[in-house]
Structure formats: C-alpha cells, structure tokens
Design a protein around this motif. Structure first.
Motif, PDB file in Angstrom:
ATOM      1  N   TYR A   7       2.180  -1.914 -11.169  1.00  0.00           N
ATOM      2  CA  TYR A   7       2.947  -2.619 -10.141  1.00  0.00           C
ATOM      3  C   TYR A   7       4.423  -2.285 -10.324  1.00  0.00           C
ATOM      4  CZ  TYR A   7       4.337  -5.656  -6.516  1.00  0.00           C
ATOM      5  OH  TYR A   7       4.871  -6.076  -5.337  1.00  0.00           O
ATOM      6  N   TRP A   8       5.189  -2.342  -9.254  1.00  0.00           N
ATOM      7  CA  TRP A   8       6.623  -2.022  -9.297  1.00  0.00           C
ATOM      8  C   TRP A   8       7.317  -2.805 -10.410  1.00  0.00           C
ATOM      9  CZ3 TRP A   8       7.144   2.099  -6.561  1.00  0.00           C
ATOM     10  CH2 TRP A   8       6.456   2.268  -5.362  1.00  0.00           C
ATOM     11  N   ARG A  14       3.023  -8.717  -5.350  1.00  0.00           N
ATOM     12  CA  ARG A  14       1.583  -9.004  -5.321  1.00  0.00           C
ATOM     13  C   ARG A  14       0.950  -8.786  -6.694  1.00  0.00           C
ATOM     14  NH1 ARG A  14       2.819  -7.068  -0.130  1.00  0.00           N
ATOM     15  NH2 ARG A  14       1.861  -8.219   1.576  1.00  0.00           N
ATOM     16  N   PHE A  60      -3.588   3.380  -2.331  1.00  0.00           N
ATOM     17  CA  PHE A  60      -2.511   3.520  -1.338  1.00  0.00           C
ATOM     18  C   PHE A  60      -1.222   2.892  -1.835  1.00  0.00           C
ATOM     19  CE2 PHE A  60      -0.252   1.540   2.302  1.00  0.00           C
ATOM     20  CZ  PHE A  60       0.156   2.702   2.951  1.00  0.00           C
ATOM     21  N   ALA A  61      -1.342   1.718  -2.463  1.00  0.00           N
ATOM     22  CA  ALA A  61      -0.144   0.971  -2.878  1.00  0.00           C
ATOM     23  C   ALA A  61      -0.488   0.086  -4.074  1.00  0.00           C
ATOM     24  CB  ALA A  61       0.344   0.112  -1.715  1.00  0.00           C
ATOM     25  N   PRO A  62       0.534  -0.241  -4.887  1.00  0.00           N
ATOM     26  CA  PRO A  62       0.302  -1.202  -5.949  1.00  0.00           C
ATOM     27  C   PRO A  62       0.184  -2.617  -5.382  1.00  0.00           C
ATOM     28  CG  PRO A  62       2.569  -0.354  -6.038  1.00  0.00           C
ATOM     29  CD  PRO A  62       1.905   0.265  -4.846  1.00  0.00           C
ATOM     30  N   PRO A  63      -0.456  -3.560  -6.040  1.00  0.00           N
ATOM     31  CA  PRO A  63      -1.003  -3.415  -7.388  1.00  0.00           C
ATOM     32  C   PRO A  63      -2.334  -2.675  -7.400  1.00  0.00           C
ATOM     33  CG  PRO A  63      -1.482  -5.611  -6.559  1.00  0.00           C
ATOM     34  CD  PRO A  63      -0.631  -4.938  -5.526  1.00  0.00           C
ATOM     35  N   GLN A  74      -6.065  -2.962  -4.334  1.00  0.00           N
ATOM     36  CA  GLN A  74      -6.047  -4.162  -3.485  1.00  0.00           C
ATOM     37  C   GLN A  74      -6.187  -5.430  -4.338  1.00  0.00           C
ATOM     38  OE1 GLN A  74      -5.509  -4.701  -0.230  1.00  0.00           O
ATOM     39  NE2 GLN A  74      -5.585  -2.661   0.642  1.00  0.00           N
ATOM     40  N   THR A  75      -5.190  -6.304  -4.190  1.00  0.00           N
ATOM     41  CA  THR A  75      -5.109  -7.525  -5.003  1.00  0.00           C
ATOM     42  C   THR A  75      -6.428  -8.316  -5.025  1.00  0.00           C
ATOM     43  OG1 THR A  75      -2.792  -7.642  -4.308  1.00  0.00           O
ATOM     44  CG2 THR A  75      -3.725  -9.603  -5.348  1.00  0.00           C
TER      45      THR A  75
HETATM   46  N1  LIG Z   1      -3.203  -5.431   0.884  1.00  0.00           N
HETATM   47  C1  LIG Z   1      -2.575  -4.922  -0.303  1.00  0.00           C
HETATM   48  C2  LIG Z   1      -1.097  -4.759  -0.027  1.00  0.00           C
HETATM   49  C3  LIG Z   1      -0.409  -3.914  -1.056  1.00  0.00           C
HETATM   50  C4  LIG Z   1       1.059  -3.799  -0.767  1.00  0.00           C
HETATM   51  O1  LIG Z   1       1.534  -4.039   0.360  1.00  0.00           O
HETATM   52  N2  LIG Z   1       1.821  -3.437  -1.796  1.00  0.00           N
HETATM   53  C5  LIG Z   1       3.261  -3.331  -1.616  1.00  0.00           C
HETATM   54  C6  LIG Z   1       3.986  -3.956  -2.764  1.00  0.00           C
HETATM   55  S1  LIG Z   1       3.654  -5.696  -2.844  1.00  0.00           S
HETATM   56  C7  LIG Z   1       3.625  -1.869  -1.512  1.00  0.00           C
HETATM   57  O2  LIG Z   1       4.077  -1.240  -2.446  1.00  0.00           O
HETATM   58  N3  LIG Z   1       3.433  -1.314  -0.310  1.00  0.00           N
HETATM   59  C8  LIG Z   1       3.794   0.056  -0.015  1.00  0.00           C
HETATM   60  C9  LIG Z   1       3.577   0.359   1.452  1.00  0.00           C
HETATM   61  O3  LIG Z   1       2.997  -0.481   2.158  1.00  0.00           O
HETATM   62  O4  LIG Z   1       3.999   1.421   1.878  1.00  0.00           O
HETATM   63  C10 LIG Z   1      -2.815  -5.892  -1.476  1.00  0.00           C
HETATM   64  O5  LIG Z   1      -3.011  -7.092  -1.214  1.00  0.00           O
HETATM   65  O6  LIG Z   1      -2.821  -5.478  -2.638  1.00  0.00           O
END
Ligand SMILES: N[C@@H](CCC(=O)N[C@@H](CS)C(=O)NCC(=O)O)C(=O)O
Length: 245
Positions: A7-8, A14, A60-63, A74-75
C-alpha cells in the motif's frame, strides 16, 4: 509465513482496512512500500509488481497482499481471504457472504467519501474542483451518511445474534472496517459527526468497543498507525464540513 502488504507509503488509505485485520489477528506482515529499496522493498518494488510483465495476474491498484506465491487484490477480497485464516469470520459458512456483502457496502461508502473531495476527476487537484466538492460533500452529509449509517445501524439492530456486532455474536473483520469507516468520517467531518452517537448508538458503541480491543489499542498507539492526512481517502477540509441536526 509473513504476509507482504502493499500500500502507498505515508497514508492509511484503503490499506488500513487490511492492516486492522492483520493487527487484530496478531499476524506477521511487512509493509512493502514502507521498506528500504536496498532490501528490494519501497514504492518502486510495489510499482514493479503492478507493472510486471511476468506476474500472472497483476493487481490494478493497492492494497494488495502476497501470501507466498499467492497475490490477492481488492480490499474486500483480501479480507475474504484473511478472515477464515484468522478467526475473523463467523463459523457458519453462509454468514461469510453476509460479512463480505457488508464489506462491499463499506467499500461503496468509502468511494463516496473520497468523491466528496474529488467529485469531478481523481487526476485533478482538490483546489481545481472545490465548488463541485462543496455540492458533493453537502449531499454526502445530508443524505448519504444518513442512508448508509441508518442501514448499518439497522443491520446491527436486526442481527439475530444480538446487537453488539454487525454479524453473529462475535467480532468479524467487517466490524474492524466499520470502526475505520467511522473513524475516518470523524476525522473528515467532525461537525457533521457530532450527532453520530445519538443517531447511531449501536455503531458508536461498536466503534468504542473496537478501540478498546488490546491489539487494536496497541496498534493505534504504535508508529505503524499513520495519522489521518490530506493525501488520503478521508480528508479534513473545514469548508466541506457542516453541522447537522
Ligand atoms: N476497489 C479497490 C480500490 C483500490 C483503489 O482505489 N486504490 C487506490 C488507493 S486507496 C489507488 O491507488 N488507486 C489507483 C487508481 O485508481 O488509479 C479496493 O477496494 O481495494
């Protein structure tokens, strides 16, 4: 096996929903992005995992979480994985889907909380969308907090096993996430949240009960818990907050 949490660095975000479950479980984990690049860690290592051309199923994205060779994104999905491994779900299988459903509803509300300060575009600065943010935050305070929280309060009230937890008669990971959601809203909207304990007494009691759990209390005191800040999902911009009746 030590889990790797990605995570960042520098914010709860999240990732905090996952951290709270790991902390309550007393699980061993490392924060990859907070580590040193000389040890193969750091934000670069996290980005490399997301951008990897060889990772079979890149996130795709953290976490996201690594448990050995398994990489889970995905959280809510991560919590669905951790819950049964650490006694944070009900013993009755069918109720695990209820817990997951509530977790996904929390995720919906978290996204709406984020959209109060970024209603137009995530890639624009808050300063470039302040007028729209005011409209969105006012609607969030007047309509969305009551609708979501009224629902969650009713879930607690109607829980056949009693009204101390959201599901069953024992703590599950969704109770920890509910604590985090309420905590984030207290930070972001202190004026709007003044009436929260009166309007949602069961949720307020759950929030306070989670605060008193020994492992959670120790975690919140530790330097692993980063303070809320304005890089996060829950941001405090006084101009977006308002009193409620
Ligand atoms: N639905 C995903 C959302 C993940 C998300 O939006 N992560 C954010 C940080 S809290 C991120 O880095 N997003 C990058 C982006 O959407 O480009 C979850 O619940 O884990």
């Amino acid at each position: 096996m030590t889990y790797e949490l990605y995570y960042w660095d520098g914010l709860q975000g999240r990732g905090e929903f996952v951290r709270l479950a790991l902390e309550e479980a007393g699980a061993e984990y490392i924060e990859v992005a907070r580590g040193d690049e000389h040890d193969g860690l750091g934000t670069g290592a996290m980005m490399a995992t997301m951008d990897s051309k060889s990772e079979p199923y890149p996130p795709f994205a953290p976490p996201f979480l690594k448990d050995g060779d398994l990489l889970i994104a995905q959280t809510a999905n991560i919590l669905l994985y951790l819950g049964p491994r650490h006694g944070l779900v009900p013993g009755v299988d069918s109720l695990r889907y209820v817990v997951n459903g509530l977790q996904l509803t929390i995720a919906d509300m978290v996204t709406e909380a984020h959209d109060t300060h970024h209603p137009l575009a995530s890639n624009l600065y808050y300063e470039d969308q302040k007028d729209a943010a005011k409209v969105r935050a006012t609607d969030f305070i007047e309509h969305r907090i009551p609708k979501f929280m009224g629902y969650f309060e009713r879930v607690m009230k109607q829980n056949p096993a009693g009204d101390a937890y959201l599901v069953s008669d024992a703590l599950t990971y969704v109770d920890l996430s509910m604590f985090q959601l309420i905590d984030g809203l207290y930070y972001a909207f202190p004026r709007a949240m003044k009436t929260f304990p009166k309007r949602y007494p069961r949720l307020a009691a759950l929030h306070d009960a989670v605060l008193e759990r020994p492992r959670i209390a120790a975690y919140l005191e530790s330097d692993r818990r980063i303070a809320h800040n304005e890089s996060c999902v829950f941001r405090h911009y006084p101009e977006l907050d308002k009193d409620t009746r």
